[in-house]
Design a protein around this motif. Structure first.
Motif, PDB file in Angstrom:
ATOM      1  N   TYR A  65      -0.563 -11.358   7.288  1.00  9.66           N
ATOM      2  CA  TYR A  65       0.277 -10.197   6.949  1.00  9.66           C
ATOM      3  C   TYR A  65      -0.562  -8.929   6.908  1.00  9.66           C
ATOM      4  N   MET A  69      -0.391  -5.710   9.404  1.00  9.20           N
ATOM      5  CA  MET A  69      -0.193  -4.347   8.904  1.00  9.20           C
ATOM      6  C   MET A  69      -1.250  -3.405   9.491  1.00  9.20           C
ATOM      7  N   GLY A  73      -0.072  -0.445  11.696  1.00  9.27           N
ATOM      8  CA  GLY A  73      -0.180   0.863  11.037  1.00  9.27           C
ATOM      9  C   GLY A  73      -1.516   1.550  11.190  1.00  9.27           C
ATOM     10  N   SER A  77      -0.326   4.482   6.721  1.00  7.39           N
ATOM     11  CA  SER A  77       1.024   4.665   7.247  1.00  7.39           C
ATOM     12  C   SER A  77       1.791   5.658   6.373  1.00  7.39           C
ATOM     13  N   HIS A  79       4.933   6.401   6.658  1.00  4.29           N
ATOM     14  CA  HIS A  79       6.224   5.804   6.280  1.00  4.29           C
ATOM     15  C   HIS A  79       6.071   4.879   5.075  1.00  4.29           C
ATOM     16  N   PHE A  80       5.025   4.087   5.078  1.00  6.07           N
ATOM     17  CA  PHE A  80       4.799   3.161   3.974  1.00  6.07           C
ATOM     18  C   PHE A  80       4.601   3.934   2.668  1.00  6.07           C
ATOM     19  N   ILE A  83       8.001   5.345   1.357  1.00  5.68           N
ATOM     20  CA  ILE A  83       8.969   4.429   0.729  1.00  5.68           C
ATOM     21  C   ILE A  83       8.395   3.680  -0.474  1.00  5.68           C
ATOM     22  N   PHE A  89      -1.903   0.215   1.922  1.00  3.75           N
ATOM     23  CA  PHE A  89      -0.997  -0.942   1.997  1.00  3.75           C
ATOM     24  C   PHE A  89      -1.720  -2.280   1.841  1.00  3.75           C
ATOM     25  N   ALA A 216      10.803 -14.112   0.620  1.00  2.82           N
ATOM     26  CA  ALA A 216      11.397 -13.015   1.403  1.00  2.82           C
ATOM     27  C   ALA A 216      12.015 -11.958   0.485  1.00  2.82           C
ATOM     28  N   SER A 221       4.527  -8.184   0.199  1.00  2.77           N
ATOM     29  CA  SER A 221       3.746  -7.363   1.140  1.00  2.77           C
ATOM     30  C   SER A 221       4.545  -6.162   1.642  1.00  2.77           C
ATOM     31  N   TYR A 222       5.728  -5.980   1.133  1.00  2.33           N
ATOM     32  CA  TYR A 222       6.515  -4.786   1.497  1.00  2.33           C
ATOM     33  C   TYR A 222       7.274  -4.291   0.259  1.00  2.33           C
ATOM     34  N   PRO A 223       7.567  -2.997   0.215  1.00  2.00           N
ATOM     35  CA  PRO A 223       8.343  -2.507  -0.933  1.00  2.00           C
ATOM     36  C   PRO A 223       9.786  -2.986  -0.861  1.00  2.00           C
ATOM     37  N   VAL A 226      12.775  -1.854   1.700  1.00  2.42           N
ATOM     38  CA  VAL A 226      13.040  -2.263   3.089  1.00  2.42           C
ATOM     39  C   VAL A 226      14.089  -3.377   3.176  1.00  2.42           C
ATOM     40  N   LEU A 227      14.430  -3.951   2.025  1.00  2.00           N
ATOM     41  CA  LEU A 227      15.449  -5.018   2.037  1.00  2.00           C
ATOM     42  C   LEU A 227      16.845  -4.406   2.112  1.00  2.00           C
TER      43      LEU A 227
END
Lengths: 299, 289
Positions: A65, A69, A73, A77, A79-80, A83, A89, A216, A221-223, A226-227
């Motif tokens: 992951y 990234m 990126g 990033s 964008h990261f 958000i 990251f 998931a 590993s993501y904020p 994004v879901l």
């Protein structure tokens, strides 16, 4: 629990001691909790290689992951940052994985303890012992948490060296508090899975499915932004989501807003109650269901 | 058929076709066992997506859209969604090959059927080849499922001219991986519980394979180590064919590297398996737990 004495004289013809006849179980027997935790830890410490394996294996699972990234990126990033509110990251993902290790343990270890007792041939003797099942589960949960903490800390230290990230230790006390509350709430989740295991015996596929769905939904590993909206709502029902977000803020920023922190504590408190009630109900139902069918020791 | 004529028939049984029939029978039996568990079927269908979706969410958080300038600099394509979806499509196949085939003996042992199988007039390796056949079918279907799902759900587009060469690359990958798997079978035969070795090797090979990132993100020393794995070359060539078609970069180099690595790994694997199986039999430890 009333103490049982091995040399207590039998008081009736069948040879059953008066203590056993008059025994009334409590909801939780903390002495039994301690004994089970010690027993499991003693076994875990006999295999130190296992603790090391579980320190390095998750590293190999989450490294893809981080590498992805970096490939997508580059170094940073925009964008990261927009958000998530975090610039680095990699630091964001590493702390997420550290916390998620505990979730993984809840799903794979705590619930599986009865399965291991079954393989050892000790499940039925355990279930006829005059101790509440809850004590066995809590004891197993505590020992798993201790061994996971050792593995997770080794993993965190190694990740910091490999990926060159660092975290603030100024807020270590609130981090530990949030982590502990999350772990206690997750015990309830582990009880649910233990119930599934005594019913289905080897639900490795189901466990795998639950683990992947929880992963998931968790902002590892993501904020969470994004879901999709519905998934965000489901994610907030998991103790890991709130805990990961708060611990990340404390570990990277070194501080958190008081109101935000207190609301995290309140939310985790509510989740502890909800998950324990639900977990124990599920487990007791599963236990009754299995006993009725006489399949407790079946494989 | 009388007992003696049946025994005579068994004695006469030999040749590649007979072994292939036996391998196919083993593959079909594993399918039957798997399909009798509805949850396994559900997991089989969901697995490619539950592995892919977190990767796509992570990539989306970093890129903010379907294009990545940094990835274009490194690989020549800016479409990171296709890059990741195609690259990770072989993950399920790899796991099936590593876990399913390496544990073929252990599975039979747990089911109590190993001794019976070993007394049947099939070659000892046929049990492994049967498990391999099943895992190629199982993992191959997973690859197709992920690619079709990615096309329908995430807008991934495949170059149709690259499909046949990509299949050829998969065949070369399976041969090379079989060499590694035969070595793992030896570990399982000797150590009985070889899960730790399988887990480390499977995780290590998938980490080194450029499934969701190019090799360029690794330090040079790790890039060199990665080129010793057939999975590395296979993933890269498979994706290049499906994205760029026949004009994919370094296709000849990948095929040549795979042919060399396949020969080396398969030879080592077969020699090790033959010797280990002989050793374990001489010790009478084949069916020990």
């Amino acid at each position: 629990m009333q103490r049982l004495s091995a040399d207590a004289p039998p008081n009736n013809q069948s040879g059953v001691s008066s203590e056993i006849v008059g025994f009334t179980p409590r909801t939780i027997d903390w002495n039994a909790v301690r004994v089970f935790a010690e027993k499991n830890l003693r076994i875990a410490m006999r295999y130190p290689a296992n603790i090391l394996v579980w320190a390095f294996l998750p590293l190999m699972w989450f490294a893809p992951y981080v590498l992805m990234m970096v490939a997508i990126g580059g170094g940073s990033s925009v964008h990261f940052t927009e958000i998530s509110g975090f610039e680095d990251f990699i630091a964001f993902a590493v702390i997420g994985w550290f916390v998620y290790t505990y979730v993984d343990t809840t799903i794979w270890s705590i619930g599986q303890n009865f399965r291991w007792e079954q393989f050892s041939g000790t499940l039925e003797p355990l279930f006829v012992a005059p101790v509440p099942r809850t004590s066995i589960l809590i004891g197993a949960a505590i020992s798993d948490t201790v061994s996971t903490s050792i593995s997770a800390l080794i993993m965190l230290g190694t990740s910091c060296i490999i990926f060159g990230v660092g975290y603030a230790v100024t807020a270590i006390v609130p981090i530990i508090l949030v982590l502990m509350m999350m772990v206690v709430a997750l015990f309830g989740f582990g009880f649910m899975i233990a119930g599934l295991i005594i019913v289905f015996k080897d639900p490795s596929v189901l466990t795998e499915l639950i683990d992947n769905v929880v992963f998931a939904l968790s902002p590892v590993s993501y904020p969470i932004q994004v879901l999709p909206r519905a998934a965000q709502v489901a994610a907030y029902a998991l103790p890991a989501t709130i805990a990961i977000m708060t611990i990340r803020e404390l570990a990277i920023g070194g501080a958190a807003e008081v109101v935000s922190f207190l609301s995290t504590i309140g939310a985790l408190g509510l989740l502890i109650v909800a998950f324990w009630v639900l977990g124990l109900l599920c487990f007791r139902y599963a236990e009754r269901w299995t006993k009725k069918r006489g399949s407790m020791g079946g494989f | 058929m009388t007992q003696s004529s049946f025994n005579q028939e068994l004695q006469k049984r030999e040749g590649f076709r007979s072994e292939l029939c036996a391998a196919q029978a083993i593959a079909v039996r594993i399918w039957r066992v798997e399909l009798s568990y509805p949850l396994s079927v559900l997991w089989f269908i969901a697995m490619p997506f539950v592995w892919l979706i977190p990767m796509l969410l992570t990539g989306n958080a970093v890129s903010g859209g379907p294009e990545s300038v940094n990835l274009e600099t490194l690989t020549g394509t800016s479409d990171w969604v296709s890059y990741v979806a195609i690259g990770t499509a072989v993950l399920g196949l790899t796991m099936s090959l590593m876990w399913g085939t390496a544990n073929a003996f252990r599975r039979e042992q747990n089911a109590g059927t190993l001794e019976t199988l070993m007394t049947t007039p099939i070659k000892k390796g046929t049990l492994i080849w049967g498990a391999l056949l099943h895992n190629i079918q199982h993992g191959g279907l997973g690859v197709v499922l992920q690619l079709v799902g990615s096309m329908l759900l995430f807008g991934v587009s495949l170059n149709i001219w690259g499909i046949l060469p990509a299949l050829a690359i998969i065949a070369l990958m399976v041969i090379g991986m079989q060499g590694i798997v035969l070595t793992l079978v030896c570990v399982v035969l000797l150590a009985k519980q070889g899960w730790m070795v399988i887990e480390f090797l499977a995780s290590g090979l998938t980490l080194l394979a450029p499934m969701a990132y190019p090799l360029a993100v690794f330090p040079p020393i790790i890039q060199y180590i990665a080129t010793a794995s057939p999975l590395t070359w296979s993933v890269d060539a498979f994706r290049n064919f499906l994205i760029f078609g026949l004009a994919g970069p370094a296709a000849n180099q990948a095929v040549a590297a795979l042919l060399i690595l396949d020969t080396i790994y398969l030879l080592i694997g077969m020699v090790l398996f033959k010797r280990t199986e002989k050793y374990v039999r001489s010790k009478g430890a084949l069916t020990q737990f």
